[in-house]
Design an enzyme around this catalytic site. Structure first.
Site, mmCIF file in Angstrom:
data_model
loop_
_atom_site.group_PDB
_atom_site.id
_atom_site.type_symbol
_atom_site.label_atom_id
_atom_site.label_comp_id
_atom_site.label_asym_id
_atom_site.label_seq_id
_atom_site.Cartn_x
_atom_site.Cartn_y
_atom_site.Cartn_z
ATOM 1 N N LYS A 84 40.270 12.273 6.487
ATOM 2 C CA LYS A 84 41.243 11.767 5.526
ATOM 3 C C LYS A 84 41.350 10.126 5.860
ATOM 4 O O LYS A 84 41.353 9.272 4.774
ATOM 5 C CB LYS A 84 42.613 12.252 5.517
ATOM 6 C CG LYS A 84 43.428 12.150 4.427
ATOM 7 C CD LYS A 84 44.601 13.076 4.262
ATOM 8 C CE LYS A 84 45.390 13.160 5.394
ATOM 9 N NZ LYS A 84 46.673 13.863 5.015
ATOM 10 N N ASP A 85 41.387 9.783 7.148
ATOM 11 C CA ASP A 85 41.743 8.262 7.212
ATOM 12 C C ASP A 85 40.539 7.632 7.089
ATOM 13 O O ASP A 85 40.248 6.266 6.840
ATOM 14 C CB ASP A 85 42.222 8.103 8.832
ATOM 15 C CG ASP A 85 43.602 8.628 8.999
ATOM 16 O OD1 ASP A 85 44.340 8.760 8.030
ATOM 17 O OD2 ASP A 85 44.036 8.794 10.193
ATOM 18 N N HIS A 90 49.453 5.146 7.654
ATOM 19 C CA HIS A 90 50.132 6.213 7.059
ATOM 20 C C HIS A 90 51.397 5.604 6.258
ATOM 21 O O HIS A 90 52.209 4.999 7.089
ATOM 22 C CB HIS A 90 50.344 7.413 7.664
ATOM 23 C CG HIS A 90 48.978 8.000 8.124
ATOM 24 N ND1 HIS A 90 48.787 8.579 9.267
ATOM 25 C CD2 HIS A 90 47.756 8.096 7.529
ATOM 26 C CE1 HIS A 90 47.605 9.113 9.446
ATOM 27 N NE2 HIS A 90 46.931 8.442 8.475
ATOM 28 N N TYR A 141 56.891 11.544 18.005
ATOM 29 C CA TYR A 141 57.765 10.654 17.056
ATOM 30 C C TYR A 141 58.845 11.566 16.193
ATOM 31 O O TYR A 141 58.276 12.596 15.961
ATOM 32 C CB TYR A 141 56.882 9.674 16.262
ATOM 33 C CG TYR A 141 55.735 10.353 15.620
ATOM 34 C CD1 TYR A 141 56.088 10.709 14.143
ATOM 35 C CD2 TYR A 141 54.805 10.876 16.315
ATOM 36 C CE1 TYR A 141 54.995 10.950 13.327
ATOM 37 C CE2 TYR A 141 53.741 11.170 15.307
ATOM 38 C CZ TYR A 141 53.579 11.354 13.903
ATOM 39 O OH TYR A 141 52.801 12.118 13.176
ATOM 40 N N LYS A 190 60.301 5.953 11.517
ATOM 41 C CA LYS A 190 59.803 6.735 12.740
ATOM 42 C C LYS A 190 60.227 6.107 13.763
ATOM 43 O O LYS A 190 60.315 4.844 14.063
ATOM 44 C CB LYS A 190 58.423 6.643 12.572
ATOM 45 C CG LYS A 190 57.601 7.468 11.587
ATOM 46 C CD LYS A 190 56.068 7.430 11.416
ATOM 47 C CE LYS A 190 55.527 8.285 10.171
ATOM 48 N NZ LYS A 190 54.283 8.052 10.143
#
Length: 188
Positions: free
Chosen positions: A168-169, A61, A131, A71
């Protein structure tokens, strides 16, 4: 302790732990201490994920400018392989990736600057990953690349068919379809 990885800007951070008969204590984030090492990100959002199964893949992503995210990733419970892929146009390491094992036991973290794809795979069941992000979630700017893209050839340590993916992935586009919104800027 701060260790460089093979990708410029992606660093592994292992905070110091203080142990006694009760267990241990560590500062998981200290902006002043990081600034002494030239790491100056202002984080605006904290995220946490729980993954039940070994082989859960989250990624790859990114968020595009103006909502691009750096991140700082750590594991609260379990073990993951955390992956960053350089997608900065003009970068000498464009399309290259690095993988770091993050564990709750070790307490290490991975800092991933803007301009990189990010993803991870769980190596143990019941993983909790936390994260910090330098920008808040902006769905209109998000993008992804398929985790098992053959041009990237990332070793996730699992068979593709065994990966546990979000819907989605599972339909993320190929790396060759990525029109990267990031440009490499050499350090001066």
């Amino acid at each position: 302790m701060i260790e460089e990885t093979a990708l410029s800007g992606v660093v592994e951070i292992t905070p110091r732990r203080f142990a006694d008969a009760r267990g241990h204590f560590s500062e998981t984030y200290n902006a002043d201490a990081l600034a002494q090492h030239g790491i100056n990100f202002q984080f605006s959002q904290d995220n946490q994920s729980y993954s039940q199964d070994i082989g859960t893949v989250r990624g790859l992503h990114f968020q595009a400018p103006p909502a691009a995210q750096a991140k700082l990733v750590r594991v609260i419970q379990g073990v993951i392989w955390d992956v960053a892929v350089d997608v900065r146009l003009g970068s000498p390491s464009f399309g290259q990736w690095v993988r770091v094992e993050l564990t709750a036991e070790k307490g290490n973290q991975l800092l991933i600057p803007e301009g990189f794809l990010h993803g991870f795979v769980t190596r143990t069941p019941d993983c909790i990953v936390a994260y910090k992000c330098s920008a808040t979630y902006a769905p209109a700017t998000e993008g992804s690349v398929r985790f098992d893209d053959p041009d990237l050839a990332i070793d996730w340590g699992i068979k593709t068919d065994d990966a546990v993916l979000s819907d989605k992935d599972a339909i993320a586009p190929a790396f060759t379809d990525l029109a990267s919104p990031f440009t490499y800027e050499p350090a001066s």
